[in-house]
Design a protein around this motif. Structure first.
Motif, short mmCIF file in Angstrom:
data_model
loop_
_atom_site.label_atom_id
_atom_site.label_comp_id
_atom_site.label_asym_id
_atom_site.label_seq_id
_atom_site.Cartn_x
_atom_site.Cartn_y
_atom_site.Cartn_z
N LYS A 167 10.04 11.10 -32.61
CA LYS A 167 9.85 12.18 -33.75
C LYS A 167 8.46 12.75 -33.94
O LYS A 167 7.70 11.90 -33.69
CB LYS A 167 10.33 11.26 -34.95
N LEU A 168 8.70 13.78 -34.36
CA LEU A 168 7.21 14.52 -34.60
C LEU A 168 6.70 14.41 -36.07
O LEU A 168 7.52 14.10 -36.85
CB LEU A 168 7.09 15.78 -34.08
N GLY A 169 5.46 14.86 -36.09
CA GLY A 169 4.68 14.61 -37.61
C GLY A 169 3.58 13.62 -37.85
O GLY A 169 3.59 12.74 -36.67
N ILE A 170 3.20 13.84 -38.80
CA ILE A 170 1.88 12.60 -39.14
C ILE A 170 2.50 12.20 -40.43
O ILE A 170 2.33 12.50 -41.34
CB ILE A 170 0.49 13.32 -39.41
N CYS A 171 2.37 10.57 -40.15
CA CYS A 171 2.79 9.84 -41.46
C CYS A 171 1.76 9.41 -42.16
O CYS A 171 0.55 9.15 -41.92
CB CYS A 171 3.57 8.45 -40.65
N TYR A 172 2.26 9.54 -43.66
CA TYR A 172 1.36 9.04 -44.74
C TYR A 172 2.02 8.03 -45.64
O TYR A 172 3.10 8.42 -46.11
CB TYR A 172 0.80 10.44 -45.39
N GLN A 173 1.38 7.09 -46.01
CA GLN A 173 2.11 6.02 -46.89
C GLN A 173 1.82 6.07 -48.10
O GLN A 173 2.48 5.37 -49.03
CB GLN A 173 1.49 4.50 -46.28
N THR A 174 0.50 6.75 -48.51
CA THR A 174 0.31 6.76 -50.23
C THR A 174 0.47 8.26 -50.51
O THR A 174 0.30 9.18 -49.32
CB THR A 174 -1.13 6.25 -50.30
N LYS A 175 0.60 8.40 -51.65
CA LYS A 175 1.02 9.79 -52.39
C LYS A 175 -0.58 10.54 -52.12
O LYS A 175 -0.59 11.71 -51.86
CB LYS A 175 1.35 9.67 -53.62
N HIS A 176 -1.71 9.92 -52.30
CA HIS A 176 -3.14 10.46 -52.49
C HIS A 176 -3.29 10.95 -50.92
O HIS A 176 -3.65 12.18 -50.79
CB HIS A 176 -4.00 9.44 -52.64
N ASP A 177 -2.97 10.11 -49.98
CA ASP A 177 -3.39 10.62 -48.60
C ASP A 177 -2.39 11.62 -48.34
O ASP A 177 -2.79 12.64 -47.61
CB ASP A 177 -3.22 9.45 -47.61
N TYR A 178 -1.18 11.70 -48.69
CA TYR A 178 -0.31 12.74 -48.33
C TYR A 178 -0.61 14.10 -48.71
O TYR A 178 -0.46 15.01 -48.27
CB TYR A 178 1.34 12.20 -48.68
N ILE A 179 -0.90 14.03 -50.34
CA ILE A 179 -1.26 15.35 -50.60
C ILE A 179 -2.48 15.99 -50.00
O ILE A 179 -2.65 17.11 -49.97
CB ILE A 179 -1.38 15.11 -52.28
#
Length: 720
Positions: free
Chosen positions: A300-312
């Motif tokens: 599966k492709l993509g970059i994972c973020y576990q917190t909203k701050h890092d994701y935004i």
């Protein structure tokens, strides 16, 4: 309304004219010769229709067949509604699911009882609720593994133009179960709900393809075309399939499709370096797409973020790259217009353009998940999702196929609609097991589904659905043993129905009776157990299995029937005193034992049997010790007040050989006088009308009197 069978063998004539939706037609596998003579239709359990078909008699014998003559027929069941989602799931698999799911169900409710015992109040405390949520999640995962259908293993050498997974058809019940687990049980998933729905749609989108146009259906058509296409980028279906796949977030498939682009061909003659660079740039952007989830499965492709701050933060940076590529001057140098337009369309989808996303998706559920993924990735709360789902359904109207109706019920926060849709589409099994999912983390739902309702006879909604499932289990001879585990959880009506279920089980088969008694012991139903053993004893006795019947009467401690049998046995033996007659009933005497409390009954018969055996040893030439033992038994029987008078003469007649013992008298004067006294009583009793002398004649009485006189004389001489 049923009509008269027509010449075309149609049972129910109908017309499709004026109908907005196609009429569903369900095949009827009855195996009888057409035309059928008669059919009878009735509702069975859940969404099952019970159809009884009666075949017509042969034409040449039709006039000779009377009204009471038997005509061949067959009873079949037709599954309505949800059958379209279940595929070819056989009865063997359904029974396996029923048997294996009861283990997880019983374990969960044992844990619930244990937690309730630890609490002092009516409601569970916060720590207990946490434990209960964990137990429910483990229960849900175990059921999901049970429902899983293993896909075929991937080939070591994959076809270069194959991008869809090969395997068995997904199980509709498993799809519904996972959907409820996502929203009701696994609270950790709520923070990355859009991504979880992407995974769910990727696995079960083919189920929606059965009734509606979907992305999966488009990809299937594209995969069939790829084998005959020479220049794939010139095919509009290629770019439409790419846009649809990207819209629903299947990134690994998007990359594989992009790598099929002709610009990657090393044997081409045209200079397509810029075109290939733009395709690869889109591939890199798709591969680096930010994903709000804890981890990614393999491939599966993509970059994972576990917190909203890092994701935004990562999302803003990534969208900047997408916007930069969209405004790049390199598009001017791309000579292939379809490639340029197709790639720019993909970039618009990545940037969350609502129009391009709507054009790319086929089903409202795909549009709904695309909005959550690209436009509203941080949506929280079911109310906002419900409003979004309504807008998507307005844009792309689709028929309700069970799964979509279930999702609408979940988003509308109405557990009653959820359970009703599950029952209609997937049958009673999933409803009986899903009640625990819906109540795992919601006190309101727990109150709603477990509240006693007067109009339901004191039962709750959850208990009612449980009873519906147990009815389906109890109606089949191979699954009725599973029903008690569910009836035991129904506090109002479960115990009474469990007793009825156990009493309705057939008692012909020994193993079935043992299984029924085991269930009675498990649920502490001693009275029902006793009643079943009495029923089994009556059945076996009436069908000639006397020994097995006595065994069940003894197990149930039915002294009344055992006494009746003993009386009957005693009467039969007393009617004939021959050795053959006695051997005929000796087995029943052994089974009954000597504890049956009847006056002068079986205790005497057992002593009488011992006396007969000792006489046989004397007849086989045994020593004087054997003769003395026989005389001792004779004296005990004659002194015993429980010895019936009708046996006195047969006992004395059998003892003639003892009275005429050649080596000397075996009886003394007092014992001989005792026997003479009994003989005198018999002589006086002959004048009474109720006297029964048996089969022995007057000669036998004279022979006994003579033998006693001789023995008395020898005894007097020996004692003098």
């Amino acid at each position: 309304m049923p009509g008269i069978p027509s010449d075309s063998a149609s049972l129910i004539p109908f017309s499709l004219e004026g109908s907005s939706q196609p009429t569903p037609i369900y095949p009827l596998q009855h195996g009888l010769r057409s035309p059928l003579r008669r059919i009878h239709i009735s509702w069975s359990c859940g969404n099952l229709l019970h159809v009884t078909c009666l075949g017509s008699p042969p034409e040449h014998d039709e006039e000779m067949v009377g009204e009471n003559d038997e005509i061949g027929g067959k009873a079949v069941e037709v599954t309505l509604g949800g059958a379209i989602l279940e595929g070819n799931i056989g009865e063997d698999k359904r029974r396996r699911i029923a048997y294996e799911s009861v283990k997880s169900f019983a374990f969960l409710h044992d844990k619930k009882i244990s937690l309730a015992k630890m609490e002092t109040g009516d409601n569970l405390s916060a720590p207990a609720l946490t434990y209960w949520g964990q137990y429910t999640l483990e229960y849900s995962k175990s059921i999901r593994e049970l429902l899983g259908i293993a896909r075929l293993p991937r080939s070591l050498i994959e076809a270069p133009k194959t991008f869809l997974k090969e395997g068995e058809q997904p199980f509709g019940t498993k799809a519904a179960w996972e959907l409820m687990e996502i929203f009701y049980v696994d609270m950790q998933m709520l923070s990355w709900l859009p991504e979880r729905l992407v995974d769910w749609l990727e696995e079960y989108d083919s189920l929606l393809s059965k009734t509606e146009s979907t992305v999966h259906a488009e990809l299937e058509n594209l995969q069939r075309k790829l084998t005959s296409l020479q220049v794939i980028e010139n095919e509009p279906d290629y770019w439409n399939g790419l846009a649809a796949t990207l819209a629903v977030g299947w990134l690994d498939m998007v990359v594989k499709l992009l790598r099929l682009h002709g610009s990657y061909d090393p044997d081409q003659f045209d200079k397509r370096e810029t075109e290939n660079g733009l395709v690869e740039a889109v591939v890199l952007l798709v591969s680096e797409m930010p994903r709000m989830r804890p981890d990614l499965p393999n491939r599966k492709l993509g970059i994972c973020y576990q917190t909203k701050h890092d994701y935004i933060k990562g999302l803003e940076k990534w969208r900047g790259k997408v916007s930069g590529l969209e405004a790049s001057p390199f598009w001017v140098h791309c000579s292939h217009h379809k490639t340029r337009d197709g790639l720019i369309n993909l970039l618009h989808i990545l940037l969350g353009d609502a129009k391009h996303i709507a054009d790319a998706t086929c089903h409202w559920l795909e549009l709904f998940i695309s909005h959550l993924l690209y436009i509203r990735p941080l949506t929280n709360g079911l109310e906002g999702m419900s409003n979004l789902a309504e807008k998507c359904m307005h844009l792309k109207p689709s028929a309700n196929n069970g799964l979509t109706g279930l999702l609408v019920g979940i988003l509308s926060e109405n557990p009653e609609i959820v359970l009703a849709d599950c029952l209609k589409a997937f049958g009673p099994w999933i409803v009986a097991h899903a009640v625990d999912l819906l109540t795992a983390n919601s006190e309101y739902t727990d109150e709603l589904l477990n509240e006693e309702r007067y109009q339901l006879g004191g039962a709750s909604i959850g208990e009612l659905y449980m009873l519906v499932y147990t009815q389906a289990l109890a109606s089949h001879p191979l699954t009725w043993q599973v029903a008690p585990a569910y009836l035991s959880t129904c506090l109002n009506q479960g115990r009474g129905l469990l007793e009825i279920l156990l009493l309705k089980q057939p008692v012909q088969n020994y193993r079935t009776v043992l299984k029924t008694l085991e269930i009675c012991h498990l649920y502490e139903l001693a009275n029902i157990s006793t009643h079943i053993m009495k029923m089994a004893g009556m059945y076996q006795w009436k069908h000639g299995h006397k020994g097995l019947g006595i065994y069940w009467f003894q197990q149930s401690r039915d002294k009344t029937r055992l006494s009746q049998i003993a009386h009957k046995l005693f009467d039969n033996i007393s009617k004939s005193f021959s050795d053959d007659s006695f051997k005929q009933w000796e087995g029943l005497m052994e089974l009954l034992g000597s504890d049956v409390g009847i006056a002068g009954g079986l205790e005497f018969l057992h002593k009488y049997r011992d006396f007969k055996k000792s006489l046989q040893q004397v007849g086989h030439g045994r020593t004087t010790e054997a003769g003395k033992k026989s005389t001792e038994l004779l004296v005990q029987l004659m002194r015993n007040p429980s010895t019936p008078q009708r046996f006195w003469l047969p006992l004395l007649h059998d003892s003639v050989k003892l009275l005429e013992w050649t080596s000397g008298p075996l009886l003394g004067v007092s014992e001989t006088n005792l026997l003479l006294g009994k003989l005198q009583e018999l002589s006086m009793a002959k004048s009474r009308p109720d006297f029964y002398g048996g089969e022995l004649t007057a000669n036998a009485l004279a022979a006994v009197r003579l033998a006693l006189a001789k023995n008395l004389g020898r005894a007097i001489l020996e004692e003098s």
